[in-house]
Each structure stands twice: as C-alpha cells, then as structure tokens.
Scaffold this active site. Structure first.
Site, PDB file in Angstrom:
ATOM      1  N   GLU A 197       8.864  75.173  31.511  1.00  0.00           N
ATOM      2  CA  GLU A 197       9.255  73.868  30.970  1.00  0.00           C
ATOM      3  C   GLU A 197       9.212  72.776  32.028  1.00  0.00           C
ATOM      4  OE1 GLU A 197      13.102  72.074  28.618  1.00  0.00           O
ATOM      5  OE2 GLU A 197      12.407  74.057  28.048  1.00  0.00           O
ATOM      6  N   ASP A 204      12.369  76.918  28.524  1.00  0.00           N
ATOM      7  CA  ASP A 204      13.776  77.302  28.374  1.00  0.00           C
ATOM      8  C   ASP A 204      13.983  78.216  27.172  1.00  0.00           C
ATOM      9  OD1 ASP A 204      14.877  76.195  30.550  1.00  0.00           O
ATOM     10  OD2 ASP A 204      16.152  74.742  29.519  1.00  0.00           O
ATOM     11  N   TYR A 244      22.426  81.095  31.953  1.00  0.00           N
ATOM     12  CA  TYR A 244      21.890  80.012  31.116  1.00  0.00           C
ATOM     13  C   TYR A 244      23.027  79.236  30.430  1.00  0.00           C
ATOM     14  CZ  TYR A 244      18.857  77.737  27.684  1.00  0.00           C
ATOM     15  OH  TYR A 244      18.188  76.818  26.928  1.00  0.00           O
TER      16      TYR A 244
END
Length: 583
Positions: free
Chosen positions: A11, A107, A329
C-alpha cells in the site's frame, strides 16, 4: 520466457521496503525491488477513484432536482491526478511478460482490498491473485505471512464489501450533496452543502445532544448532609429515601434529591443534635481488568487520558505498527486474540521480562503465576485458555492490539504514551481480578435515613500494573455493633440539575460504535446490533471531516455543532430525509 515471477503490490513504499528486507535477496531499482522470484512495488494509498461515466454524469451548473438522482449503470475508474505517475509504474510492471502472479500486500483490511482491486481492474490484469494478510510488521510475521498466502476466492467477500461501501458512499454523498446544494442555491448563488452516508447521521447525534442542552431548563433541588460522631471518630452521611424507585417519567429524580427547601429544612430540624442508630453491611466485590484494546477503545482511552484526537491516535498507532513494528495491526474491531496464540503471548511476556525494566516485574509475575494453581501449565503461569482473552468467534479480520516481539527504540513522547497504554492493558488482562470490600452504612436519626459508603482495596490484582497497592481508598471510621452515634452537624445544600454533557471525541466514538441501538426498526436494529456508524478505521476521519467542513468546532475537549450543522439538520428534517438524520 524468463523465469516467472510474482508481483507484490504494497500500500505504501515503506511497507514494500520492509517486505524486501524480510524476504531478502532483492536488488533495488528506482520504483521497485526485484529478486529471482519476486518484484515488489507499491501504491501510495488510493490511486483511483470511482466516478460516473461521462455520459451519465451531471455537470455542476445542472445540479437541479430535475437531473437527480444520478444512478449510473456501472462505475468508471478515474486516476487520482497527484499519484498518476505511481499508477503508470504499476501498470508497466503488471504488463511485464514474466509476471504470472499478483500478490496483494496492501493493508489487511477492507480499504487495502479496494486499493489493490481497483489497480488490478484498471490495468485489466489477467494474472492469478494471492493475498498477503499480516497482523504485525515484524520480519518474522512477514515471512510467516508469505508461507500462508490466502486465495483469491477467500478474499472475494471482503472485496465485494469494499466495493459496495465505496459505491454506496458515492451514491449517497454525490446525490445528497448535489440535492442539498441545489436546494440551498435555488434563490441564486452556489452554496455547497456536503452530505455523507456516515458523516451526516453522525452529525445528527451531535446536533440532537446540543438541542437537548439548549432546551434544558435547570431545576433547583436540595441534598441534606450530616456529620455523625462515633467513639472512633467523625463520618459523613447523606440523606436518602429508602422507598425511592426509578421512574421514566421523572428522569431527574434521585434517592437523595429533595425538590423543596422546606422539606430539606424539616429534615435538618428533625435530626439536629439527635442520637442515631447504625446498621451496616460489608460485601466483597471484584473488578476484572478491562479487555484488550480494539482501535475505538484505544482512541477513547487516549482521548480521555491524554486529550489525543481520534485521528492522532490512529496515526500514532499506525506508526508504532508500521515504522517501529512494536504493535500489531491497529485498524481492528476485535478485543480478543486467536485461541492458538498462547505461545506467542508467552514469548511476548518473556520479551518484556527480558528487555524492559519498566514492565519486567509484571511480566515475570504473569509467567510465574500462582504456584498452587493445578490448571497452570509449567512456564505459562497466568497465561491459560480463557474466552475473555482467547476467542476465535470474537475476531473477524484482525485480533486485538497487543505489543509484538520487537522492543521499542527511539519513540517520540506521544508514541511512548500510546505504547505504554497498550502494554499495560496487555499485562493487566492476565492478572487476577482486583478485590474490594464495599461497606454500606445506614444511619437512622428521627426516622430519617443517611447513607455512607466506603470501599477498601483488599487485593489489588490487575491494578498493580497501574501502580496501585493495598491501600484504603475511603476507609470508614469504625462503628461498633449496637453503638449509638450523635448528629454533630447537619445542613441542607442547594443545588441545580445539569444539562446533558456535550460530546467529546471519546464519548462520540462510543455513540458511533453503539449507534445500532438507536434504530427504531426492529429488524434493522437486530442487523446493526454488533455494528455502529463507520468502522474503527474510518471513525476518526468522519469526525475530522465534520470539523473540516465547519459542521462542528472543537472547544477544549468538547465538540460543538455550528449554525451550518443546525441549518442542514433543519433542512433534512423539513424534507423528511430520515435516512440521513437517524443512525
């Protein structure tokens, strides 16, 4: 044909760099990395946006109700001007003859899925697709991720959800904004009035609260407080009505409120200098550690504790995950860990015990556990299967935010504060519950009852992690059984009812998270029970968007809707557009 290779699309460039380092054996070129098996490049966030095809679109001068709504039969993709050069790099790489597979390394969430899918669609990529799904950015986690890539079929539902959301946002946002702008500009001029699928219902929550505050009429009430002398010292009690019952019709009523000064003064006169009898009961109470953080609860805690905005907290958590690699995350809505994660948790604890002087005593205590506990596994201590912590059914895409096996180096002060919040919460959740002794004392004088409450911490349990030890919070002055006490002083205190509090970011995040509860339709309420307005990843941006559009202003920690917000709500209600004024 050359040796076939897979193209990995990340990303952002920093992630491409991390993947190249973790897998090893790459040569760096200007816009990509290459090894014998892989080529790695990256987007820079969204490179494309959806748009109505030219022939179906309405130009700004024609924003009248006659030309609305715009519901195109399909959506075109339009490159975003400032990142077009990046899109061209990726297109060129996708068209290379030796690229026979694409790996989506954006992501691991709905937005990352969409970024990649739009690039592949725009480039008309014929290659097979695999998905890299990461929970943390440590080199070991990246290598593990590549060892177990997900199939394209597995990711299809997430890709559909991402497209559906982005198209719904377009339909509501574009048509709503054009309709409201046309309405507001009908007597000349151009008054842009933005409307959004999540933004406008969120604004309605804030406006409704402000309306309650403006309509609020304060009422006078009285409380009666007395001090009593016992053999061991003086304690305070507050008058209450033992027969009090909550009544929906009287939301301001409380067991200790009197609505006339005369009533309060008659209690004062009846009890002054009188002897009183005492009854008390002590009950043990326990308090469990709060659950692990998901993004919304982390944003709430950081706002309440440090005044960080939701956007700041997300930025800091993202940096701790991506740059420093010390947190998992962050854009998650789960407060649990996978059931097979006990070993990883044990390693994380060992790492904290070894490398951090600040957390060492707690991590050691957790690993040591209770030597007399028959259920404990050797070396695991208090880390054992527990549905409150390890529960696969409570995890969708990602699990709770916890520290990784990396030790932090050179964090900024705000990053350090946020890291500390996450680590302490992680440690606390494995500790036993805190135990209190709660004492309720009822003193009766001349037929009137006074309540005194005391709470003593018996065993701090998880509160140890936050620096609490066994101390009396509000230890009551002891009264012997059957002892008669004397009313020392007594007075009526005049007070006023207060309006509901304005939203802060912390309380607005909670309201967005639980917005499903306010839906009137039973079926819809059921469907939205676990869902709120927006997602953990988008709520911060929604709040910032309302501030940027001047629909709200931030004063100290309060969020206050502006005249522009009231105009929009009045207009939407007047036009009966329920969909945008209710959650």
């Amino acid at each position: 044909m050359d040796h076939p290779k897979a193209l990995i699309i990340a990303e952002k460039p920093s992630v491409a760099n991390d993947i190249a380092k973790a897998l090893g054996g790459f040569t760096k070129y200007e816009d990509y990395f290459e090894s014998d098996d892989f080529v790695i490049s990256s987007a820079v966030g969204h490179l494309l946006e959806i748009a109505a095809p030219e022939e179906f679109d309405v130009k700004r001068g024609k924003w009248s109700f006659a030309n609305l709504p715009v519901v195109p039969p399909y959506f075109d993709l339009r490159p975003i001007a400032k990142t077009e050069s990046r899109l061209k790099v990726l297109q060129k790489l996708i068209k290379r003859k030796d690229i026979n597979q694409l790996i989506n390394a954006c992501d691991a969430g709905r937005e990352g899925e969409l970024i990649f899918r739009l690039i592949a669609q725009h480039a008309k990529a014929p290659q097979a697709i695999k998905r890299l799904w990461l929970q943390s950015m440590t080199p070991a986690a990246i290598r593990d991720g590549f060892a177990s890539l997900r199939s394209d079929a597995d990711m299809q539902p997430l890709a559909d959800a991402a497209r559906c959301r982005s198209e719904a946002d377009w339909m509501v946002g574009i048509n709503g904004t054009r309709a409201m702008t046309a309405f507001n500009s009908k007597s000349g001029g151009f008054f842009l009035t933005t409307v959004g699928r999540v933004q406008t219902p969120t604004l309605s929550i804030v406006v409704e609260r402000e309306e309650l505050i403006r309509k609020f009429v304060s009422k006078d009430y009285w409380e009666v407080k007395a001090e009593f002398i016992a053999a061991a010292g003086v304690y305070e009690g507050r008058w209450f009505d033992p027969k009090f019952k909550k009544d929906v019709a009287a939301p301001d009523a409380r067991e200790n409120r009197l609505w006339s000064e005369a009533a309060a003064q008659s209690i004062v006169a009846a009890c002054r200098d009188k002897k009183a009898s005492v009854k008390e009961e002590a009950k043990p109470a326990t308090q469990l550690a709060p659950q692990l953080f998901d993004l919304t609860s982390l944003q709430r805690e950081a706002n309440a504790r440090f005044g960080f905005s939701a956007k700041n907290t997300l930025g800091l958590a993202q940096a701790l995950y991506e740059r420093h690699k010390v947190l998992t995350y962050p854009r998650t809505d789960a407060k649990a860990l996978p059931e097979d994660y006990l070993d990883t948790v044990k390693q994380t604890m060992e790492n904290l015990a070894e490398n951090s002087s600040e957390y060492r005593p707690f991590a050691k205590q957790i690993l040591q556990g209770d030597p007399k506990d028959p259920k404990a596994k050797a070396g695991y201590g208090w880390i054992k299967p527990n549905k409150r912590i390890f529960d696969n059914s409570k995890i969708s895409d990602h699990f709770a935010i916890i520290p990784t096996l990396e030790s932090p180096k050179s964090l900024s002060e705000p990053e350090q504060k946020l890291y500390d919040l996450v680590v302490r919460r992680f440690l606390a959740v494995f500790y036993p519950a805190a135990e209190f002794r709660v004492t309720t004392r009822i003193t009766e004088a001349s037929g009137h009852h006074f309540k005194t409450e005391g709470r003593v911490l018996v065993s701090p349990g998880w509160l140890t992690v936050y620096g609490r030890s066994n101390q009396a919070d509000d230890e009551l002055v002891a009264v012997q059984e059957g002892e008669t006490v004397q009313t020392e002083s007594i007075s009526a205190i005049p007070l006023k009812t207060k309006p509901p509090a304005r939203y802060t970011e912390a309380t607005l995040l909670s309201a967005m998270e639980s917005a499903g509860k306010w839906v009137d339709d039973d079926e819809m309420r059921e469907a939205m029970a676990e869902k709120g307005l927006g997602t953990p990843a988008t709520r911060a941006a929604i709040i910032e968007g309302l501030l940027a559009e001047k629909y709200m202003v931030r004063e100290a920690r309060e969020l206050i809707p502006t005249a522009k917000a009231f105009q929009l709500m009045t207009l939407l209600r007047g036009l009966d557009v329920e969909e945008l004024t209710r959650p």
